[in-house]
Design a protein around this motif. Structure first.
Motif, PDB file in Angstrom:
ATOM      1  N   GLU A   1       0.809  -1.217   0.000  1.00 19.99           N
ATOM      2  CA  GLU A   1       0.000   0.000   0.000  1.00 19.99           C
ATOM      3  C   GLU A   1       0.846   1.273   0.000  1.00 19.99           C
ATOM      4  O   GLU A   1       0.512   2.241  -0.694  1.00 19.99           O
ATOM      5  CB  GLU A   1      -0.925  -0.001   1.231  1.00 19.99           C
ATOM      6  N   GLU A   2       1.920   1.276   0.760  1.00 21.08           N
ATOM      7  CA  GLU A   2       2.688   2.501   0.957  1.00 21.08           C
ATOM      8  C   GLU A   2       4.050   2.493   0.277  1.00 21.08           C
ATOM      9  O   GLU A   2       4.674   3.542   0.114  1.00 21.08           O
ATOM     10  CB  GLU A   2       2.875   2.756   2.457  1.00 21.08           C
ATOM     11  N   GLY A   3       4.539   1.319  -0.129  1.00 20.04           N
ATOM     12  CA  GLY A   3       5.833   1.242  -0.786  1.00 20.04           C
ATOM     13  C   GLY A   3       6.981   1.607   0.136  1.00 20.04           C
ATOM     14  O   GLY A   3       6.908   1.437   1.358  1.00 20.04           O
ATOM     15  N   ILE A   4       8.049   2.083  -0.442  1.00 17.36           N
ATOM     16  CA  ILE A   4       9.215   2.531   0.311  1.00 17.36           C
ATOM     17  C   ILE A   4       9.555   3.951  -0.122  1.00 17.36           C
ATOM     18  O   ILE A   4       9.091   4.428  -1.165  1.00 17.36           O
ATOM     19  CB  ILE A   4      10.441   1.617   0.076  1.00 17.36           C
ATOM     20  N   THR A   5      10.355   4.631   0.650  1.00 18.93           N
ATOM     21  CA  THR A   5      10.819   5.959   0.275  1.00 18.93           C
ATOM     22  C   THR A   5      12.323   5.937   0.050  1.00 18.93           C
ATOM     23  O   THR A   5      13.048   5.128   0.629  1.00 18.93           O
ATOM     24  CB  THR A   5      10.482   7.011   1.349  1.00 18.93           C
ATOM     25  N   SER A   6      12.754   6.844  -0.804  1.00 12.16           N
ATOM     26  CA  SER A   6      14.182   7.008  -1.084  1.00 12.16           C
ATOM     27  C   SER A   6      14.388   8.437  -1.543  1.00 12.16           C
ATOM     28  O   SER A   6      13.469   9.058  -2.098  1.00 12.16           O
ATOM     29  CB  SER A   6      14.625   6.033  -2.179  1.00 12.16           C
ATOM     30  N   SER A   7      15.556   8.965  -1.324  1.00  9.79           N
ATOM     31  CA  SER A   7      15.843  10.319  -1.806  1.00  9.79           C
ATOM     32  C   SER A   7      15.956  10.329  -3.326  1.00  9.79           C
ATOM     33  O   SER A   7      16.567   9.441  -3.933  1.00  9.79           O
ATOM     34  CB  SER A   7      17.154  10.838  -1.204  1.00  9.79           C
ATOM     35  N   GLN A   8      15.390  11.346  -3.951  1.00 10.89           N
ATOM     36  CA  GLN A   8      15.486  11.492  -5.397  1.00 10.89           C
ATOM     37  C   GLN A   8      16.931  11.602  -5.879  1.00 10.89           C
ATOM     38  O   GLN A   8      17.227  11.301  -7.032  1.00 10.89           O
ATOM     39  CB  GLN A   8      14.728  12.741  -5.859  1.00 10.89           C
TER      40      GLN A   8
END
Length: 444
Positions: free
Chosen positions: A44-51
């Motif tokens: 549902e939310e995935g993961i985050t990473s810096s662009q």
């Protein structure tokens, strides 16, 4: 694949770790691993990473003017996994992986190679066409010797063979087994022309699936090599003694409703439809610009030599391995175009996307490729055919001038790619090589 099926597999196979991957501009797998008991949250939310990962060069420097670093305050992006890419990683204990699509503020990330390919495929779908592709990837395997890296197998002169002499540790057999477990429809593998050089082939599929599989294949090779103290490389030409490694890409277009191959025409003298001719003409028209994506490193251009079964001039032919584009003899469902210019180091998503953009321009403008070249294009072209760009610098300049590619790809990705690769060219230009020292220092 749906969420319930994935959760069932996780339970049955005792999966404890989920890895979410995404390709950067180089085609490198960037990823994070999470506990499998968080699968609902992952989906549902995935993961985050810096662009900023999209500005990281291969020497770990941050590219200037990337549009994803200080320009956006090094802000985050979100990677949502594509459930259709779920697969168990057979060589890692209790681990599965998914490839994700990248979003920034709930919008597709403009620099994502996977999103670019999906956009291009959608344009074909709107015309009632489904792009089909197949990959042929060549690569080298090295081992650590007394004087540094040396070919994994002393297999000179064993072209098109598979035996303990060409694969003493059975690495290629292990690779085949892992890929089969991961859903690849493997066709064959073999030793290539030079010592320690190999090629792997699997069956054609829809273009996005094929790009995902090519991306996966390269990462699996890297990880398998590391686990066995071996070094897999997809460099265009890794040594003076070695020949080039190509990424030959086969294309066809199916009718979206019937699945019929639209490239065949039994009434044509070559068995080729007008659509196929237009597609070829588009790739010829944009060859100089798209080569920056097909041959994305300074090393890639050391593969473009006469008599090396890599293109040197931009032309097309029938079952002719001296041309930029080859049309294999098979017809019927197998009627297809083989683009031979891509280097094994190319990002699969960018390579397929730019080739399809070029082909689509040919289709829309009904471009004519002319008659196929007959003979040896390395020797008999008589000045009628342009050279393939013979340096990354020249390819980048050609890309800058190609309005069709620039408009279709979009300025965020184009500008970052040009900035990153221009910095790479400059680093290469100012680096003193062993060859220069050996050639000049004594006499100069």
């Amino acid at each position: 694949m749906d969420k319930q099926t994935i959760k069932k597999i996780i339970k049955e196979k005792d999966i404890h770790t989920i890895r979410v991957e995404f390709p950067d501009l180089h085609g490198v797998s960037r990823n994070k691993s999470l506990p499998a008991n968080r699968i609902d949250e992952i989906i549902e939310e995935g993961i985050t990473s810096s662009q900023v990962v999209f500005a990281v060069m291969l020497n770990n420097d941050i590219s200037e003017d990337s549009g994803v670093a200080d320009e956006v305050s090094y802000s985050d992006m979100k990677i949502i996994p594509d459930l259709n890419t779920f697969t168990i990683v057979p060589y890692l204990d209790g681990t599965a992986r998914m490839i994700g699509d990248i979003y920034v503020k709930d919008e597709p990330f403009a620099q994502s190679p996977r999103w670019l390919l999906k956009r291009v495929i959608k344009q074909y779908n709107e015309l009632g066409l489904c792009p089909i592709a197949a990959s042929e990837l060549e690569f080298y395997i090295y081992r650590q010797g007394e004087n540094g890296l040396e070919p994994y197998a002393d297999s000179e002169g064993t072209l098109y063979t598979t035996s303990p002499r060409t694969d003493p540790l059975g690495i290629m057999s292990k690779l085949q087994s892992y890929l089969l477990e991961m859903g690849f429809d493997v066709l064959y593998y073999n030793n290539e022309y030079f010592a320690g050089q190999y090629e792997f082939n699997w069956k054609h599929s829809e273009a996005l699936v094929q790009a995902d599989q090519s991306f996966t294949f390269k990462n699996v090779c890297k990880e398998l090599g590391y686990m066995h103290d071996l070094h897999f490389t997809f460099m265009g030409r890794p040594s003076n003694e070695a020949g080039g490694s190509g990424f030959h890409i086969h294309f066809s277009l199916d009718d979206l409703k019937t699945g019929v191959n639209c490239f065949e025409d039994t009434t044509d003298k070559y068995g080729m439809s007008a659509l196929m001719r237009h597609f070829i003409a588009g790739q010829i028209r944009h060859a100089e610009g798209m080569t920056a994506f097909l041959a994305p490193t300074t090393n890639s251009y050391k593969r473009f030599m006469r008599d090396a079964f890599a293109p040197y001039f931009i032309g097309w032919g029938l079952d002719n391995r001296t041309t930029y584009i080859r049309v294999p003899d098979e017809r019927g469902k197998a009627t297809r175009v083989e683009l031979r210019a891509a280097c094994a180091s190319a990002n699969p998503y960018l390579a397929l996307a730019t080739a399809l953009i070029s082909g689509l321009d040919g289709i829309k403008k009904k471009l004519d490729p002319g008659e196929p070249f007959l003979g040896d294009l390395y020797r008999e072209n008589e000045g009628h055919y342009k050279n393939v760009p013979l340096s990354l610098y020249r390819s980048l300049k050609n890309l800058e001038k190609d309005e069709v590619l620039n408009d279709a790809i979009g300025s965020p990705l184009i500008n970052n790619f040009l900035s990153m690769k221009t910095a790479e060219v400059e680093a290469y230009r100012t680096n003193v090589t062993d060859w220069e020292v050996d050639y000049y220092s004594y006499h100069m």
